[in-house]
Design a protein around this motif. Structure first.
Motif, mmCIF file in Angstrom:
data_model
loop_
_atom_site.group_PDB
_atom_site.id
_atom_site.type_symbol
_atom_site.label_atom_id
_atom_site.label_comp_id
_atom_site.label_asym_id
_atom_site.label_seq_id
_atom_site.Cartn_x
_atom_site.Cartn_y
_atom_site.Cartn_z
ATOM 1 N N PRO A 11 -10.167 8.738 2.129
ATOM 2 C CA PRO A 11 -11.339 8.527 1.044
ATOM 3 C C PRO A 11 -11.881 7.351 0.977
ATOM 4 N N ASP A 12 -13.019 6.984 0.749
ATOM 5 C CA ASP A 12 -13.860 5.623 0.853
ATOM 6 C C ASP A 12 -13.203 4.748 -0.112
ATOM 7 N N ASP A 13 -12.819 5.264 -1.277
ATOM 8 C CA ASP A 13 -11.979 4.183 -2.335
ATOM 9 C C ASP A 13 -10.606 3.608 -1.806
ATOM 10 N N ILE B 133 -14.627 -0.608 -5.466
ATOM 11 C CA ILE B 133 -13.802 0.627 -5.656
ATOM 12 C C ILE B 133 -14.306 1.296 -7.065
ATOM 13 N N THR B 134 -14.560 2.713 -6.908
ATOM 14 C CA THR B 134 -15.204 3.350 -8.078
ATOM 15 C C THR B 134 -13.790 3.999 -9.275
ATOM 16 N N ASP B 135 -12.870 4.047 -8.463
ATOM 17 C CA ASP B 135 -11.837 4.848 -9.384
ATOM 18 C C ASP B 135 -10.770 3.598 -10.050
ATOM 19 N N PRO B 136 -11.077 3.569 -11.435
ATOM 20 C CA PRO B 136 -10.552 2.512 -12.207
ATOM 21 C C PRO B 136 -8.899 2.312 -12.068
ATOM 22 N N ALA B 137 -8.173 3.582 -11.594
ATOM 23 C CA ALA B 137 -6.721 3.440 -11.636
ATOM 24 C C ALA B 137 -6.474 2.882 -10.072
ATOM 25 N N LEU B 138 -7.154 2.961 -9.226
ATOM 26 C CA LEU B 138 -7.133 2.417 -7.903
ATOM 27 C C LEU B 138 -7.477 0.956 -7.996
ATOM 28 N N ARG B 139 -8.575 0.600 -8.548
ATOM 29 C CA ARG B 139 -8.912 -0.972 -8.672
ATOM 30 C C ARG B 139 -8.050 -1.511 -9.543
ATOM 31 N N ALA B 140 -7.288 -1.050 -10.466
ATOM 32 C CA ALA B 140 -6.236 -1.777 -11.046
ATOM 33 C C ALA B 140 -5.112 -1.921 -10.408
ATOM 34 N N LEU B 141 -4.776 -1.631 -9.267
ATOM 35 C CA LEU B 141 -3.499 -1.592 -8.625
ATOM 36 C C LEU B 141 -3.432 -2.976 -8.125
ATOM 37 N N PRO B 142 -2.026 -3.561 -8.166
ATOM 38 C CA PRO B 142 -1.725 -4.830 -7.361
ATOM 39 C C PRO B 142 -2.246 -4.647 -5.972
ATOM 40 N N VAL B 143 -2.667 -5.946 -5.252
ATOM 41 C CA VAL B 143 -3.252 -5.870 -3.954
ATOM 42 C C VAL B 143 -2.131 -6.114 -2.852
ATOM 43 N N THR B 144 -1.159 -5.204 -3.184
ATOM 44 C CA THR B 144 -0.035 -5.017 -2.278
ATOM 45 C C THR B 144 -0.437 -3.895 -1.002
ATOM 46 N N GLY B 145 -0.978 -2.725 -1.188
ATOM 47 C CA GLY B 145 -1.458 -1.790 -0.566
ATOM 48 C C GLY B 145 -0.651 -0.814 0.002
ATOM 49 N N ALA B 146 -0.856 0.117 1.231
ATOM 50 C CA ALA B 146 -0.285 1.246 1.422
ATOM 51 C C ALA B 146 1.286 0.808 2.099
ATOM 52 N N ILE B 147 1.988 1.749 2.196
ATOM 53 C CA ILE B 147 3.418 1.328 2.239
ATOM 54 C C ILE B 147 3.688 0.678 3.519
ATOM 55 N N ASP B 148 3.150 0.835 4.468
ATOM 56 C CA ASP B 148 3.442 -0.386 5.620
ATOM 57 C C ASP B 148 2.709 -1.741 5.427
ATOM 58 N N GLN B 149 1.902 -1.707 4.388
ATOM 59 C CA GLN B 149 1.498 -3.205 4.233
ATOM 60 C C GLN B 149 2.272 -3.996 3.198
ATOM 61 N N PHE B 150 3.396 -3.442 2.818
ATOM 62 C CA PHE B 150 4.280 -4.285 1.901
ATOM 63 C C PHE B 150 5.682 -3.846 2.201
ATOM 64 N N VAL B 151 5.811 -2.833 3.362
ATOM 65 C CA VAL B 151 7.191 -2.781 3.898
ATOM 66 C C VAL B 151 7.187 -2.935 5.095
ATOM 67 N N ASP B 152 8.083 -3.428 5.794
ATOM 68 C CA ASP B 152 8.236 -3.639 7.483
ATOM 69 C C ASP B 152 9.730 -3.523 7.896
ATOM 70 N N ASN B 153 10.065 -2.131 7.679
ATOM 71 C CA ASN B 153 11.316 -1.901 8.128
ATOM 72 C C ASN B 153 11.429 -0.433 8.614
ATOM 73 N N THR B 154 11.669 -0.296 9.913
ATOM 74 C CA THR B 154 11.402 1.225 10.546
ATOM 75 C C THR B 154 12.217 2.099 9.887
ATOM 76 N N ASP B 155 13.568 1.570 9.384
ATOM 77 C CA ASP B 155 14.388 2.873 8.771
ATOM 78 C C ASP B 155 13.638 3.268 7.590
ATOM 79 N N ALA B 156 12.708 2.239 6.663
ATOM 80 C CA ALA B 156 12.218 2.771 5.366
ATOM 81 C C ALA B 156 11.015 3.662 5.689
#
Length: 367
Positions: free
Chosen positions: A181-183, A325-348
């Motif tokens: 989704p766009d947000d 971003i129009t969704d306030p909950a999403l806009r308030a998140l830390p800028v760490t991102g989706a799982i593969d933007q803050f985790v770099d481990n194949t087994d995880a």
């Protein structure tokens, strides 16, 4: 390699022939009233369209996913498995229909006698999707679902091929997963720009103290992040590292970017690395502006504060995207991102229970 020498055809085409020439006729003859869907999705280089002759040496061959309703799976699943084991032809397009397991956990094409150890997965669609993704998109997709799912996994569910959708919801599930989704897209893009902003000055800083090795390592990290960013801009889920470059070069209008990134990696001094990276930053920034997801952001590079390093100050794009971003909950998140933007481990990343637990721990989302 397979135990036969045949002209290579893609795994998607081989799967299509398996279904059209063997599986579908058997089902029509013996179980004409059993509704099913047939596809090749999930893991495998052939699903992404990246397979070659080399791919045939393991976990490749006449494979298919056959999806039934829960009722039909309970009543007919075992019977269909037996039917295919006993009645499939020995070969499809010259390739054996038996995929024999090994002690290493892989399966290999082999000519066998008797019952075929076929590569047809028989499952209920919702159960398969939940097992592969960690959630069932037919029941809706939450923000946490999107952020907890690696892009490789999303690519596996949305590429490949569907040969028949008799149960009527396989296409529905794939459309639901087709893109963020766009947000959520804005948020993931913002976090990818943030990764670049955090290291773009280090190519020069390492080089300034004579650490060309360190400068090259930082440049390589930035190249990977730029490649993933360009794929995200192009609405393409970035695959894992083996296919990242292949995926980038298959996007339209990326030849020059790929050449520039290759030049950055080949450079033997930090100033040349910086020059090529800046060229790539500015081209990617222009592509960002073409999306109209934010107000235009100046795509020109500039000095890093009062230091003699040229950077984009990529955090400017992060801030613009977060503001949009129009969704306030999403806009308030830390800028760490989706799982593969803050985790770099194949087994995880390859274990959806772990990736969902990590995401849940980081993001207190109710949805």
């Amino acid at each position: 390699m397979p135990s036969v020498s045949v002209n290579f055809i893609s795994g998607v085409e081989l799967s299509r022939r398996l279904y059209a020439d063997a599986v579908q006729p058997l089902l029509s003859r013996h179980l004409p009233d059993v509704t099913h869907s047939a596809a090749l999705i999930g893991a495998g280089s052939e699903v992404l369209g990246f397979d070659t002759q080399r791919s045939t040496d393991h976990d490749w061959g006449p494979r298919l996913h056959l999806f039934l309703t829960a009722e039909n799976l309970a009543r007919h699943g075992t019977g269909i498995d037996n039917l295919l084991s006993e009645r499939l032809p020995a070969t499809i397009a010259g390739y054996p229909t038996s995929l024999v397991p090994t002690d290493h956990g892989t399966r290999h094409l082999r000519h066998t006698t008797g019952r075929a150890q076929h590569g047809v997965v028989i499952a209920e669609l919702g159960d398969w999707l939940t097992g592969h993704l960690g959630f069932n998109p037919l029941n809706g997709i939450t923000t946490r679902d999107w952020l907890a799912t690696p892009t490789q996994t999303l690519a596996e569910a949305t590429t490949g091929a569907v040969y028949h959708d008799g149960i009527g919801v396989l296409h529905t599930a794939r459309r639901a997963l087709a893109w963020y989704p766009d947000d959520v897209w804005r948020y993931v893009l913002a976090c990818q720009w943030q990764r670049i902003s955090q290291e773009e000055a280090f190519v020069g800083r390492c080089g300034e103290v004579g650490d060309e090795l360190g400068s090259a390592v930082v440049a390589a990290r930035l190249v990977r992040d730029l490649m993933r960013l360009r794929l995200l801009i192009g609405k393409t889920y970035p695959p894992y590292s083996k296919w990242l470059g292949t995926a980038l070069t298959r996007l339209p209008d990326t030849d020059q970017l790929a050449a520039t990134l290759a030049a950055a990696l080949a450079a033997d001094n930090w100033r040349d690395r910086e020059h090529h990276l800046v060229t790539a930053y500015e081209a990617t920034a222009a592509q960002h502006n073409d999306l109209d997801l934010t107000a235009p952001v100046d795509p020109r590079a500039r000095l890093y504060h009062d230091r003699p390093f040229r950077v984009l100050h990529a955090e400017r794009f992060t801030k613009a995207l977060i503001r949009a971003i129009t969704d306030p909950a999403l806009r308030a998140l830390p800028v760490t991102g989706a799982i593969d933007q803050f985790v770099d481990n194949t087994d995880a990343l390859g274990h959806h229970t772990r990736s969902r637990a990590l995401t849940a721990a980081l993001y207190p989302l109710d949805q």
